[in-house]
Write a protein that holds these residues in place. Structure first.
Motif, PDB file in Angstrom:
ATOM      1  N   CYS A  14       0.817  -0.618   0.124  1.00  0.00           N
ATOM      2  CA  CYS A  14      -0.263  -0.047   0.088  1.00  0.00           C
ATOM      3  C   CYS A  14       0.663   1.351   0.050  1.00  0.00           C
ATOM      4  N   THR A  15       0.681   2.436  -1.136  1.00  0.00           N
ATOM      5  CA  THR A  15       0.811   3.397  -0.520  1.00  0.00           C
ATOM      6  C   THR A  15       0.846   3.913   0.861  1.00  0.00           C
ATOM      7  N   LYS A  16       1.871   5.324   0.985  1.00  0.00           N
ATOM      8  CA  LYS A  16       1.068   6.313   2.597  1.00  0.00           C
ATOM      9  C   LYS A  16      -0.027   7.118   2.312  1.00  0.00           C
ATOM     10  N   GLU A  17      -0.803   7.342   0.679  1.00  0.00           N
ATOM     11  CA  GLU A  17      -1.609   7.349   0.772  1.00  0.00           C
ATOM     12  C   GLU A  17      -3.451   6.890   0.721  1.00  0.00           C
ATOM     13  N   GLU A  19      -2.720   4.422   2.693  1.00  0.00           N
ATOM     14  CA  GLU A  19      -2.974   3.387   4.089  1.00  0.00           C
ATOM     15  C   GLU A  19      -4.173   4.688   4.906  1.00  0.00           C
ATOM     16  N   GLU A  20      -3.797   5.537   4.608  1.00  0.00           N
ATOM     17  CA  GLU A  20      -4.926   7.212   5.012  1.00  0.00           C
ATOM     18  C   GLU A  20      -5.802   6.626   5.014  1.00  0.00           C
ATOM     19  N   ASP A  42       0.986   3.498  15.689  1.00  0.00           N
ATOM     20  CA  ASP A  42       1.699   3.239  14.312  1.00  0.00           C
ATOM     21  C   ASP A  42       3.119   2.950  14.746  1.00  0.00           C
ATOM     22  N   HIS A  59       2.659  -3.056   7.791  1.00  0.00           N
ATOM     23  CA  HIS A  59       2.230  -2.506   8.536  1.00  0.00           C
ATOM     24  C   HIS A  59       1.646  -2.225   9.588  1.00  0.00           C
TER      25      HIS A  59
END
Length: 117
Positions: A14-17, A19-20, A42, A59
C-alpha cells in the motif's frame, strides 16, 4: 461495553495515501458500531514471523477500544472484506488497561535463516 486491544496488519504494498484512506475507513466503521478509540499507535513496518498472502512484512497498527462484543464481530467481518488487511486480532483486556507503554521491539529472525529451507 468492554475494552479490547485491536491489532491490524496492512500489506506493505500500500502507498502512504492508500494506508491513510484505509485508516480513515477503519475509524469511520469503528464510529458506526459505537466504538470509542482510547488509544491509537502506529507500530511501523515489521517483518512477519511467517508469510501471509505471499508477504513477509506488514505495517502494524494498534487500537485500544471500548466497544461491545457484537461490534467486535462486525469489525472483524469488515476487516475480512479488505484485501490489503493481512491480519487482525482482537483481545479482550481489563477495563483499566491502557495498552503497551512503548512500541514493541522488532523481532529478529535472522539467526534461523536457512535452517528450515
Amino acid at each position: 461495553m468492554g475494552r479490547y486491544e485491536n491489532i491490524v496488519i496492512i500489506s506493505p504494498d500500500c502507498t502512504k495515501e492508500e494506508e491513510e484512506e484505509l485508516l480513515k475507513r477503519i475509524q469511520t466503521n469503528m464510529e458506526k458500531v459505537g466504538a470509542t478509540v482510547v488509544r491509537f499507535d502506529d507500530w511501523a513496518l515489521r517483518r512477519l514471523a511467517y508469510p501471509i498472502k505471499k508477504k513477509d512484512k506488514g505495517h502494524y497498527y494498534f487500537f485500544l477500544l471500548d466497544l461491545n462484543e457484537a461490534s467486535v464481530a462486525t469489525l472483524g467481518k469488515f476487516y475480512k472484506t479488505v484485501d490489503t488487511i493481512l491480519r487482525h486480532l482482537f483481545v479482550n483486556v481489563d477495563d483499566k488497561k491502557e495498552g503497551p507503554k512503548k512500541v514493541p521491539d522488532p523481532v529478529v529472525f535472522d539467526e534461523l535463516e536457512g535452517e528450515f529451507s
